[in-house]
Design a protein around this motif. Structure first.
Motif, PDB file in Angstrom:
ATOM      1  N   ALA A   1       3.214   4.481   5.973  1.00 24.84           N
ATOM      2  CA  ALA A   1       2.116   5.386   5.646  1.00 24.84           C
ATOM      3  C   ALA A   1       2.110   6.576   6.601  1.00 24.84           C
ATOM      4  O   ALA A   1       2.337   6.432   7.795  1.00 24.84           O
ATOM      5  CB  ALA A   1       0.782   4.640   5.736  1.00 24.84           C
ATOM      6  N   GLY A   2       1.846   7.750   6.028  1.00 18.49           N
ATOM      7  CA  GLY A   2       1.765   8.963   6.825  1.00 18.49           C
ATOM      8  C   GLY A   2       2.998   9.836   6.758  1.00 18.49           C
ATOM      9  O   GLY A   2       2.933  11.027   7.043  1.00 18.49           O
ATOM     10  N   TRP A   3       4.136   9.269   6.395  1.00 17.82           N
ATOM     11  CA  TRP A   3       5.379  10.030   6.279  1.00 17.82           C
ATOM     12  C   TRP A   3       5.829  10.083   4.818  1.00 17.82           C
ATOM     13  O   TRP A   3       5.774   9.085   4.108  1.00 17.82           O
ATOM     14  CB  TRP A   3       6.491   9.388   7.089  1.00 17.82           C
ATOM     15  N   HIS A   4       6.280  11.249   4.391  1.00 15.21           N
ATOM     16  CA  HIS A   4       6.901  11.316   3.074  1.00 15.21           C
ATOM     17  C   HIS A   4       8.344  11.769   3.178  1.00 15.21           C
ATOM     18  O   HIS A   4       8.989  12.092   2.173  1.00 15.21           O
ATOM     19  CB  HIS A   4       6.098  12.230   2.130  1.00 15.21           C
ATOM     20  N   ALA A   5       8.868  11.787   4.402  1.00 19.66           N
ATOM     21  CA  ALA A   5      10.286  12.049   4.635  1.00 19.66           C
ATOM     22  C   ALA A   5      10.669  11.394   5.946  1.00 19.66           C
ATOM     23  O   ALA A   5       9.842  11.248   6.845  1.00 19.66           O
ATOM     24  CB  ALA A   5      10.558  13.547   4.688  1.00 19.66           C
TER      25      ALA A   5
ATOM     26  N   LEU B   1      -3.506  -0.916  18.813  1.00 18.65           N
ATOM     27  CA  LEU B   1      -2.076  -0.623  18.838  1.00 18.65           C
ATOM     28  C   LEU B   1      -1.809   0.848  18.512  1.00 18.65           C
ATOM     29  O   LEU B   1      -0.942   1.482  19.123  1.00 18.65           O
ATOM     30  CB  LEU B   1      -1.335  -1.525  17.853  1.00 18.65           C
ATOM     31  N   VAL B   2      -2.552   1.400  17.579  1.00 14.43           N
ATOM     32  CA  VAL B   2      -2.415   2.831  17.281  1.00 14.43           C
ATOM     33  C   VAL B   2      -2.748   3.658  18.518  1.00 14.43           C
ATOM     34  O   VAL B   2      -2.062   4.641  18.834  1.00 14.43           O
ATOM     35  CB  VAL B   2      -3.318   3.230  16.099  1.00 14.43           C
ATOM     36  N   ALA B   3      -3.786   3.267  19.238  1.00 13.89           N
ATOM     37  CA  ALA B   3      -4.153   3.987  20.460  1.00 13.89           C
ATOM     38  C   ALA B   3      -3.045   3.887  21.501  1.00 13.89           C
ATOM     39  O   ALA B   3      -2.773   4.855  22.230  1.00 13.89           O
ATOM     40  CB  ALA B   3      -5.464   3.434  21.017  1.00 13.89           C
TER      41      ALA B   3
ATOM     42  N   ASN C   1      -1.567   0.556   8.286  1.00 11.86           N
ATOM     43  CA  ASN C   1      -1.201   1.729   7.473  1.00 11.86           C
ATOM     44  C   ASN C   1      -1.771   3.033   8.043  1.00 11.86           C
ATOM     45  O   ASN C   1      -2.216   3.912   7.303  1.00 11.86           O
ATOM     46  CB  ASN C   1      -1.639   1.563   6.013  1.00 11.86           C
ATOM     47  N   ASP C   2      -1.748   3.153   9.364  1.00 14.44           N
ATOM     48  CA  ASP C   2      -2.214   4.389   9.990  1.00 14.44           C
ATOM     49  C   ASP C   2      -1.379   5.572   9.498  1.00 14.44           C
ATOM     50  O   ASP C   2      -0.156   5.485   9.359  1.00 14.44           O
ATOM     51  CB  ASP C   2      -2.092   4.285  11.506  1.00 14.44           C
ATOM     52  N   THR C   3      -2.045   6.695   9.246  1.00 12.52           N
ATOM     53  CA  THR C   3      -1.363   7.878   8.700  1.00 12.52           C
ATOM     54  C   THR C   3      -1.323   9.052   9.673  1.00 12.52           C
ATOM     55  O   THR C   3      -0.912  10.139   9.297  1.00 12.52           O
ATOM     56  CB  THR C   3      -2.066   8.351   7.412  1.00 12.52           C
ATOM     57  N   SER C   4      -1.729   8.842  10.909  1.00 14.83           N
ATOM     58  CA  SER C   4      -1.957   9.974  11.806  1.00 14.83           C
ATOM     59  C   SER C   4      -0.721  10.495  12.522  1.00 14.83           C
ATOM     60  O   SER C   4      -0.803  11.516  13.218  1.00 14.83           O
ATOM     61  CB  SER C   4      -3.012   9.597  12.855  1.00 14.83           C
ATOM     62  N   PHE C   5       0.428   9.841  12.381  1.00 15.29           N
ATOM     63  CA  PHE C   5       1.619  10.280  13.116  1.00 15.29           C
ATOM     64  C   PHE C   5       2.592  11.097  12.279  1.00 15.29           C
ATOM     65  O   PHE C   5       3.544  11.656  12.803  1.00 15.29           O
ATOM     66  CB  PHE C   5       2.350   9.064  13.700  1.00 15.29           C
ATOM     67  N   GLY C   6       2.374  11.162  10.969  1.00 17.37           N
ATOM     68  CA  GLY C   6       3.321  11.834  10.094  1.00 17.37           C
ATOM     69  C   GLY C   6       3.474  13.311  10.355  1.00 17.37           C
ATOM     70  O   GLY C   6       4.530  13.896  10.104  1.00 17.37           O
ATOM     71  N   ASP C   7       2.424  13.957  10.858  1.00 21.29           N
ATOM     72  CA  ASP C   7       2.484  15.388  11.120  1.00 21.29           C
ATOM     73  C   ASP C   7       3.155  15.721  12.439  1.00 21.29           C
ATOM     74  O   ASP C   7       3.551  16.862  12.661  1.00 21.29           O
ATOM     75  CB  ASP C   7       1.064  15.981  11.153  1.00 21.29           C
ATOM     76  N   THR C   8       3.262  14.752  13.322  1.00 24.65           N
ATOM     77  CA  THR C   8       3.686  15.057  14.681  1.00 24.65           C
ATOM     78  C   THR C   8       4.960  14.373  15.133  1.00 24.65           C
ATOM     79  O   THR C   8       5.716  14.942  15.927  1.00 24.65           O
ATOM     80  CB  THR C   8       2.568  14.677  15.673  1.00 24.65           C
ATOM     81  N   ASN C   9       5.215  13.168  14.649  1.00 22.20           N
ATOM     82  CA  ASN C   9       6.319  12.372  15.168  1.00 22.20           C
ATOM     83  C   ASN C   9       7.387  12.132  14.106  1.00 22.20           C
ATOM     84  O   ASN C   9       7.099  11.565  13.054  1.00 22.20           O
ATOM     85  CB  ASN C   9       5.808  11.023  15.658  1.00 22.20           C
TER      86      ASN C   9
ATOM     87  N   GLY D   1       0.833  -1.201   0.000  1.00 19.82           N
ATOM     88  CA  GLY D   1       0.000   0.000   0.000  1.00 19.82           C
ATOM     89  C   GLY D   1       0.859   1.239   0.000  1.00 19.82           C
ATOM     90  O   GLY D   1       1.951   1.259   0.552  1.00 19.82           O
ATOM     91  N   SER D   2       0.363   2.288  -0.611  1.00 20.07           N
ATOM     92  CA  SER D   2       1.119   3.528  -0.709  1.00 20.07           C
ATOM     93  C   SER D   2       0.814   4.417   0.468  1.00 20.07           C
ATOM     94  O   SER D   2      -0.324   4.539   0.899  1.00 20.07           O
ATOM     95  CB  SER D   2       0.746   4.270  -2.010  1.00 20.07           C
ATOM     96  N   PRO D   3       1.860   5.097   1.036  1.00 21.74           N
ATOM     97  CA  PRO D   3       1.625   6.017   2.123  1.00 21.74           C
ATOM     98  C   PRO D   3       0.723   7.153   1.684  1.00 21.74           C
ATOM     99  O   PRO D   3       0.795   7.625   0.548  1.00 21.74           O
ATOM    100  CB  PRO D   3       3.041   6.536   2.453  1.00 21.74           C
ATOM    101  N   THR D   4      -0.146   7.583   2.576  1.00 22.50           N
ATOM    102  CA  THR D   4      -0.972   8.738   2.313  1.00 22.50           C
ATOM    103  C   THR D   4      -0.160   9.991   2.561  1.00 22.50           C
ATOM    104  O   THR D   4       0.418  10.144   3.633  1.00 22.50           O
ATOM    105  CB  THR D   4      -2.197   8.742   3.250  1.00 22.50           C
ATOM    106  N   PRO D   5      -0.058  10.914   1.594  1.00 22.04           N
ATOM    107  CA  PRO D   5       0.748  12.107   1.801  1.00 22.04           C
ATOM    108  C   PRO D   5       0.275  12.873   3.020  1.00 22.04           C
ATOM    109  O   PRO D   5      -0.905  12.969   3.319  1.00 22.04           O
ATOM    110  CB  PRO D   5       0.513  12.912   0.508  1.00 22.04           C
ATOM    111  N   ALA D   6       1.246  13.419   3.757  1.00 18.13           N
ATOM    112  CA  ALA D   6       0.932  14.240   4.925  1.00 18.13           C
ATOM    113  C   ALA D   6       1.983  15.328   5.023  1.00 18.13           C
ATOM    114  O   ALA D   6       3.118  15.141   4.613  1.00 18.13           O
ATOM    115  CB  ALA D   6       0.927  13.390   6.185  1.00 18.13           C
TER     116      ALA D   6
END
Length: 258
Positions: free
Chosen positions: A222-226, A164-166, A198-206, A32-37
């Motif tokens: 998923a969630g990170w593009h760098a 696990l995400v929680a 493939n949770d995407t919720s941490f890319g903006d913060t961690n 699966g492809s990461p969701t851009p964030a």
């Protein structure tokens, strides 16, 4: 074929990624492809522009020649401090101080055990035994080591993706509330895909510390593009695992300062 857990008791190092990850990488497009964030926390330099060498160690490395590692180019290090709610690395104080004395920017990491206790309890144990952070220019933010369950066949610690995400979120929020910094998350794309769905919720913060023993760190979870850190080998120039920071040395100092 599912990737088996890395068998790693509390006293062991962060061992090499399993050789079967080569096969996982070959089929990465199936994950699966990461969701851009908009990843505000991680560095955004393209791989190869600036890469600062670093290392990570644990009890397994024992007494580390920090001055020798500095002479060979290492400028930062992560040191294992804790695991679960009961284990404290006996070598952490000396290793952490040794890295500092050699001039390195250093940080502490916690090996997550979602199967043994709650996230807030583990975060507090970590912060009370070396995982704290301060803006002194020489301390990296705390890091959470998320990898295959070393104690059984269930690589996700018996937890479903939402659970696990929680757990990860609770750990992160506890660290951030006390230190002012969101923890760096160390993981592989395979583990993240399988265990968080493939949770995407941490890319903006961690910030992301990607473990991938290959010529590039991609594909990212998923969630990170760098990525911020890249662990690319378990042996080499320095003691412990071999890493690179994705940016210049000035970027690394700025990252440490928050």
């Amino acid at each position: 074929m599912p990737v088996p857990p890395r068998h790693r008791p509390p006293c062991a190092p962060r061992a090499a990624l399993l050789t079967v990850l080569a096969a996982v990488t070959a089929t990465a497009t199936l994950l699966g492809s990461p969701t851009p964030a908009h990843a505000a926390a991680p560095r955004k330099h393209p791989v190869g522009t600036d890469q600062v060498p670093g290392m990570d160690v644990s009890r397994y490395q024992g007494t580390v020649d920090w001055q020798g590692a500095w002479a060979k180019g290492a400028r930062w290090a992560y040191v294992k401090a804790t695991e679960g709610t009961t284990f404290e690395s006996p070598t952490f104080p000396a290793q952490f101080q040794g890295a500092h004395d050699a001039g390195m920017i250093r940080g502490a990491y916690h090996f997550a055990r979602p199967d043994t206790s709650g996230a807030a309890q583990q975060a507090t144990h970590f912060l009370d035994h070396g995982g704290d952070w301060k803006a002194d220019g020489g301390t990296l933010p705390p890091a959470l080591d998320l990898e295959y369950n070393p104690s059984g066949p269930d690589i996700c610690y018996g937890r479903g993706p939402a659970d696990l995400v929680a757990w990860i979120r609770e750990f992160s929020d506890t660290v951030r509330a006390r230190t002012g910094r969101a923890p760096v998350l160390y993981t592989t794309t395979d583990w993240w895909t399988r265990c968080t769905g493939n949770d995407t919720s941490f890319g903006d913060t961690n910030p992301l510390w990607i473990a991938r023993y290959a010529s590039t760190p991609d594909p990212l979870p998923a969630g990170w593009h760098a990525h911020t850190f890249w662990q690319y080998a378990d042996s080499g120039t320095f003691p412990g695992d071999q890493n690179r920071f994705n940016g210049s040395y000035d970027d690394l100092k700025a990252f440490a300062n928050g």
